[in-house]
Design a protein around this motif. Structure first.
Motif, PDB file in Angstrom:
ATOM      1  N   ARG A  44      28.432 -12.893 -11.160  1.00 47.47           N
ATOM      2  CA  ARG A  44      28.344 -12.344  -9.809  1.00 47.47           C
ATOM      3  C   ARG A  44      29.668 -12.464  -9.056  1.00 47.47           C
ATOM      4  NH1 ARG A  44      23.588 -15.775 -10.468  1.00 47.47           N
ATOM      5  NH2 ARG A  44      24.827 -17.378  -9.479  1.00 47.47           N
ATOM      6  N   ASP A  45      30.760 -12.089  -9.674  1.00 47.12           N
ATOM      7  CA  ASP A  45      32.088 -12.150  -9.046  1.00 47.12           C
ATOM      8  C   ASP A  45      32.454 -13.545  -8.549  1.00 47.12           C
ATOM      9  OD1 ASP A  45      32.748  -9.470  -9.506  1.00 47.12           O
ATOM     10  OD2 ASP A  45      31.663  -8.836  -7.717  1.00 47.12           O
ATOM     11  N   GLU A  46      32.033 -14.561  -9.274  1.00 47.61           N
ATOM     12  CA  GLU A  46      32.383 -15.929  -8.916  1.00 47.61           C
ATOM     13  C   GLU A  46      33.798 -16.248  -9.376  1.00 47.61           C
ATOM     14  OE1 GLU A  46      28.008 -17.313 -10.283  1.00 47.61           O
ATOM     15  OE2 GLU A  46      29.350 -15.917 -11.278  1.00 47.61           O
ATOM     16  N   SER A  47      34.327 -17.339  -8.855  1.00 50.52           N
ATOM     17  CA  SER A  47      35.645 -17.808  -9.269  1.00 50.52           C
ATOM     18  C   SER A  47      35.550 -18.425 -10.669  1.00 50.52           C
ATOM     19  CB  SER A  47      36.164 -18.866  -8.295  1.00 50.52           C
ATOM     20  OG  SER A  47      35.411 -20.067  -8.421  1.00 50.52           O
ATOM     21  N   VAL A  48      36.688 -18.621 -11.295  1.00 51.53           N
ATOM     22  CA  VAL A  48      36.732 -19.248 -12.619  1.00 51.53           C
ATOM     23  C   VAL A  48      36.109 -20.639 -12.556  1.00 51.53           C
ATOM     24  CG1 VAL A  48      38.270 -20.150 -14.409  1.00 51.53           C
ATOM     25  CG2 VAL A  48      38.708 -17.900 -13.411  1.00 51.53           C
ATOM     26  N   ASP A  49      36.407 -21.396 -11.506  1.00 47.67           N
ATOM     27  CA  ASP A  49      35.850 -22.741 -11.381  1.00 47.67           C
ATOM     28  C   ASP A  49      34.330 -22.715 -11.268  1.00 47.67           C
ATOM     29  OD1 ASP A  49      38.335 -23.962 -11.549  1.00 47.67           O
ATOM     30  OD2 ASP A  49      38.629 -23.993  -9.376  1.00 47.67           O
ATOM     31  N   GLU A  50      33.795 -21.764 -10.521  1.00 47.71           N
ATOM     32  CA  GLU A  50      32.345 -21.647 -10.383  1.00 47.71           C
ATOM     33  C   GLU A  50      31.700 -21.266 -11.714  1.00 47.71           C
ATOM     34  OE1 GLU A  50      31.634 -20.194  -5.820  1.00 47.71           O
ATOM     35  OE2 GLU A  50      32.637 -18.796  -7.182  1.00 47.71           O
ATOM     36  N   VAL A  51      32.333 -20.351 -12.430  1.00 48.36           N
ATOM     37  CA  VAL A  51      31.809 -19.938 -13.737  1.00 48.36           C
ATOM     38  C   VAL A  51      31.867 -21.113 -14.714  1.00 48.36           C
ATOM     39  CG1 VAL A  51      32.169 -18.407 -15.714  1.00 48.36           C
ATOM     40  CG2 VAL A  51      32.324 -17.501 -13.384  1.00 48.36           C
ATOM     41  N   ALA A  52      32.954 -21.864 -14.685  1.00 54.80           N
ATOM     42  CA  ALA A  52      33.082 -23.025 -15.570  1.00 54.80           C
ATOM     43  C   ALA A  52      31.981 -24.044 -15.269  1.00 54.80           C
ATOM     44  CB  ALA A  52      34.461 -23.662 -15.423  1.00 54.80           C
ATOM     45  N   ALA A  53      31.718 -24.296 -14.000  1.00 53.26           N
ATOM     46  CA  ALA A  53      30.661 -25.237 -13.619  1.00 53.26           C
ATOM     47  C   ALA A  53      29.301 -24.730 -14.095  1.00 53.26           C
ATOM     48  CB  ALA A  53      30.658 -25.450 -12.109  1.00 53.26           C
ATOM     49  N   ARG A  54      29.060 -23.444 -13.962  1.00 50.19           N
ATOM     50  CA  ARG A  54      27.799 -22.868 -14.442  1.00 50.19           C
ATOM     51  C   ARG A  54      27.677 -22.994 -15.954  1.00 50.19           C
ATOM     52  NH1 ARG A  54      26.782 -17.057 -12.808  1.00 50.19           N
ATOM     53  NH2 ARG A  54      24.791 -17.509 -13.791  1.00 50.19           N
ATOM     54  N   LEU A  55      28.791 -22.799 -16.668  1.00 50.79           N
ATOM     55  CA  LEU A  55      28.764 -22.938 -18.124  1.00 50.79           C
ATOM     56  C   LEU A  55      28.363 -24.344 -18.536  1.00 50.79           C
ATOM     57  CD1 LEU A  55      31.949 -20.935 -19.145  1.00 50.79           C
ATOM     58  CD2 LEU A  55      29.594 -20.391 -19.798  1.00 50.79           C
TER      59      LEU A  55
END
Length: 89
Positions: A44-55
């Motif tokens: 959802r157009d998140e930042s790299v840090d947000e995507v990494a946390a979700r991963l």
């Protein structure tokens, strides 16, 4: 994007965990691959840090609670996967 894989550092393992290294790496890798599919499909157009946390969160969710608690991912590698998702796979 290449298929993510988890490798355990042999120096950190004792004799018993070393015997389980292969199956544990496969379980961790499988959970990370599934997390990558989920996060990528729901990006959802998140930042790299947000995507990494979700991963990391999704990977842990796919593991047995004891394994999830002990799982300390290589955050640089998780960030690489996150960057691939953000760039559009």
């Amino acid at each position: 994007m290449s298929e993510p894989h988890v490798s355990l550092d042999q120096a950190d393992l004792g004799p018993v965990p070393e015997k389980l290294r292969g199956p544990l790496e496969e379980q961790l890798s499988s959970a990370l691959r599934h997390a990558t599919e989920v996060v990528s499909g729901d990006y959802r157009d998140e930042s790299v840090d947000e995507v990494a946390a979700r991963l990391v969160e999704q990977t842990r969710a796919g593991l047995h609670p004891d394994i999830a608690e002990a799982f300390q991912p290589d955050l640089a590698r998780v960030r690489q996967v996150a960057e691939s998702i953000v760039r559009g796979r």
